[in-house]
Scaffold this active site. Structure first.
Site, short mmCIF file in Angstrom:
data_model
loop_
_atom_site.label_atom_id
_atom_site.label_comp_id
_atom_site.label_asym_id
_atom_site.label_seq_id
_atom_site.Cartn_x
_atom_site.Cartn_y
_atom_site.Cartn_z
N ASN A 57 0.86 -1.19 0.00
CA ASN A 57 0.00 0.00 0.00
C ASN A 57 0.89 1.23 0.00
O ASN A 57 1.90 1.28 0.70
CB ASN A 57 -0.90 0.03 1.23
CG ASN A 57 -1.58 1.38 1.44
OD1 ASN A 57 -1.00 2.29 2.01
ND2 ASN A 57 -2.79 1.51 0.93
N THR A 73 -4.44 0.34 -3.10
CA THR A 73 -4.83 1.53 -2.33
C THR A 73 -5.97 1.13 -1.42
O THR A 73 -6.75 0.23 -1.72
CB THR A 73 -5.29 2.69 -3.22
OG1 THR A 73 -6.56 2.37 -3.80
CG2 THR A 73 -4.28 2.97 -4.33
N GLU A 74 -6.09 1.83 -0.28
CA GLU A 74 -7.17 1.54 0.65
C GLU A 74 -8.53 1.78 0.03
O GLU A 74 -9.55 1.27 0.51
CB GLU A 74 -7.01 2.36 1.93
CG GLU A 74 -7.07 3.86 1.74
CD GLU A 74 -5.70 4.48 1.51
OE1 GLU A 74 -5.48 5.61 1.97
OE2 GLU A 74 -4.83 3.84 0.84
N ALA A 75 -8.56 2.57 -1.05
CA ALA A 75 -9.84 2.86 -1.72
C ALA A 75 -10.38 1.66 -2.50
O ALA A 75 -11.54 1.66 -2.90
CB ALA A 75 -9.68 4.05 -2.66
N GLY A 76 -9.51 0.65 -2.74
CA GLY A 76 -10.00 -0.56 -3.39
C GLY A 76 -9.29 -0.98 -4.65
O GLY A 76 -9.63 -2.01 -5.23
#
Length: 667
Positions: free
Chosen positions: A298, A324-327
């Site tokens: 990440n 990314t943490e967004a997907g």
């Protein structure tokens, strides 16, 4: 007949009542339902209603200049905000800092997962995320001001372990966004860069008896959307608002539409821009040496974003999976206004699912920014310099990744550097110090990381620090940098200084670094040499990083080949200075040594300046019943080997005397 749910933005916003709890989607500058935000702002400015709303959101959703949730700054519109990020709505953040609204700053992943708890009718969420940070009730409970007094985070004990319990807030209105909708409200997201939490948010509102308002760019015929393309079913959607693509439905504020980010096409990696060799690229290059081959990574916003560009430039993108943490999973991560999305992504999953993966330990490495760092190795990114920024996904990610790299310039505010003949020159020092005695707010706890044995390094353009059991240690210095003049003179504390080495010279040359060879261990054999006259095998692991089990397998193969070529059992000396190994790999490393002692080594010894490494190595070897023979100094290791060799020769001499005596007796 099916109801046609397509209405105007103003008519949809008219359904919101005073005191409602409103949640909205969006990540940084992407996937924001701007038409809905604008309509809510317009209604309030014109009518003074609805008042006293509670806003719940995960990541920041705005341009920091008034768009997105920044539109909700008007006095009286908001009563409370529960958010992971305040930096994208500075006027709302100011209202919180001035005690004009209630405010909570919670981890992004926690809020994302709380949507599902709300949808399922659960009272909240148990999580270890946030322990020993400012979110922990012992350190403030995530409250952002004195006006906020109610605790929504509790410290609990389950089976002897500490957990945090986050209370869920029921949702009345959900703003979500898609690309296409049919009149029944079924939504697809074919032109969106991310799917985020739209489904969970819609369920949370609908199951609470609330309303769901969806913004799209077009209406399609009923039945024309394929079932698997529908990301939010019409049973969850009350209103559909069609927005002007060029004005309020851009992919993000800086990009109207990029087909590579939506997954419609794939673009050649060679077409991606190359970063200039400045302080940001220096940091990204050094951090890239920590990338785990075949690992999941990440990257945070700011300096860490450059790693994606460096990975593409070095042709190592196929050997790591960036997320990314967004997907977004795979591909080349985007930066700037497109941050959170990825070109050539392998897939896009919902944000709450990505945080499930992160929280469960799925990340092999993360590289995150740092605003402040202190003597304990604590890092602050959430509140500093008089600004309430928020933690975003930082806490989820940093606490749960197997390896953490913090990246940022050594000082801030006007720093200028140059590279001359492969050396770093500080042209102008930054105005603000980042390495201070105590951080303003603990977003990452160094002491908590130490208790769990989590590997942590701090990369700047001029030096690298490592978190050790004794504290922050200076382990690398850039060529051309003077420790006293350029490092210690600009810190509020003196780090541990034992034997720092020079940062890799390749970082400071404007040419490819051949990073692929490094990460894939293609030149690992060059670290092995054999002295046949003394029967000593030298292994130089200085600066080498053992990130995965595959690294150990590669090293074992190289050592076995060298021993086979020697044609006899060898004595081994290993240089572990600057050697780094992931916490979970010590036993595997000891198993390799056990195998070599059983099949190829006469004896082996090693040395390392790091007391922590020596301790961990001794523990791992002792568990397997092996004599550690780990020394601090190279001379001690060689002296041990020499003594062992003499004892071995003496034993051979004794055997020869016994054989001669037996032959004489027999005669």
């Amino acid at each position: 007949m099916k109801k046609n749910k397509v209405i105007s933005a103003d008519d949809a916003i008219a359904l919101i009542s005073e005191g409602d709890v409103v949640t909205t989607t969006g990540f940084v500058q992407s996937c924001i339902p701007e038409a809905l935000h604008a309509a809510l702002e317009r209604r309030y400015v014109e009518t003074g209603a609805p008042r006293d709303l509670t806003l719940i959101m995960t990541a920041g959703a705005g341009d920091s200049k008034g768009l997105g949730t920044g539109r909700f700054h008007h006095d009286g519109l908001l009563r409370k905000v529960i958010a992971a990020n305040f930096g994208r709505m500075p006027k709302v953040a100011q209202a919180a800092q001035e005690n004009r609204i209630l405010g909570y700053n919670l981890p992004q992943g926690v809020i994302s997962q709380l949507y599902r708890a709300c949808a399922a009718g659960q009272p909240g969420l148990f999580s270890k995320v946030g322990l020993h940070t400012y979110v922990d009730p012992r350190h403030g409970g995530g409250r952002v001001n004195e006006l906020t007094s109610t605790d929504i985070v509790k410290l609990v004990e389950v089976d002897g372990e500490e957990w945090l319990f986050y209370t869920a807030t029921k949702i009345d209105v959900a703003f979500i966004r898609g690309t296409s909708a049919d009149p029944s409200g079924n939504l697809s997201m074919e032109k969106e860069a991310l799917t985020l939490d739209s489904l969970a948010q819609a369920m949370a509102a609908k199951n609470n008896g609330g309303i769901v308002i969806a913004q799209v760019e077009r209406i399609v015929e009923d039945g024309s959307l394929k079932p698997k393309d529908v990301r939010v079913p019409g049973i969850l959607v009350d209103c559909v608002v069609v927005a002007d693509t060029a004005v309020n439905h851009r992919m993000n504020y800086g990009t109207e539409y990029n087909a590579a980010l939506s997954g419609e096409i794939r673009v050649p990696v060679t077409s991606l821009a190359k970063l200039p060799l400045n302080e940001r690229k220096i940091i990204a290059r050094r951090a890239a040496f920590e990338l785990p081959p075949n690992g999941v990574v990440n990257l945070g916003v700011g300096a860490p974003e450059g790693i994606s560009s460096v990975a593409a430039e070095e042709r190592i993108t196929p050997f790591i999976t960036l997320t990314t943490e967004a997907g977004a999973v795979g591909g080349v991560l985007a930066s700037g206004s497109s941050f959170g999305s990825a070109a050539n992504a392998d897939c896009i999953i919902d944000q709450n699912q990505m945080f499930d993966f992160y929280d469960g330990g799925g990340l092999d490495m993360t590289c995150l920014g740092m605003a402040e760092c202190d003597v304990e190795g604590n890092v602050n990114t959430s509140k500093f310099g008089g600004r309430l920024n928020g933690c975003g996904g930082f806490i989820n990610i940093s606490q749960n990744a197997r390896c953490v790299v913090f990246a940022g310039t050594f000082t801030a505010g006007g720093l200028e550097v140059a590279i001359e003949d492969g050396k770093l020159v500080i042209v102008k020092e930054g105005r603000a110090r980042k390495f201070i005695t105590a951080v303003e707010q603990i977003t990452f706890s160094g002491s908590f990381a130490r208790t769990r044995g989590q590997p942590v390094i701090y990369v700047t353009e001029r030096c690298v620090f490592e978190l050790t059991p004794e504290g922050l240690e200076l382990i690398e210095v850039a060529p051309g940098i003077d420790i006293e003049r350029d490092i210690l003179a600009h810190m509020d504390f003196r780090p541990i200084i034992r034997k720092p080495v020079q940062m890799d010279a390749r970082i400071f040359r404007d040419e490819p670094m051949e990073l692929k060879d490094e990460l894939l261990n293609l030149k690992l054999s060059e670290r092995v040499s054999y002295d046949a006259d003394r029967n000593i095998l030298f292994l130089n692991l200085e600066g080498w990083s053992c990130r995965t089990k595959a690294d150990i397998d590669d090293l074992r193969t190289v050592l076995v080949d060298a021993c086979v070529r020697a044609g006899r059992r060898v004595n081994s000396v290993v240089n572990h200075d600057g050697f780094k190994i992931a916490e979970h790999l010590y036993d595997d490393y000891a198993a390799m040594i056990e195998y070599l002692l059983e099949h190829h080594y006469a004896t082996t010894t090693r040395y390392a300046t790091s007391a922590f490494l020596r301790l961990k190595m001794q523990e791992a070897l002792s568990k397997r019943g092996l004599a550690p023979h780990v020394f601090e100094r190279k001379e001690d290791a060689h002296a041990f080997l020499a003594a062992h060799a003499r004892a071995f020769l003496d034993s051979l001499g004794d055997d020869e005397d016994e054989e001669e005596e037996e032959e004489t007796t027999a005669a």
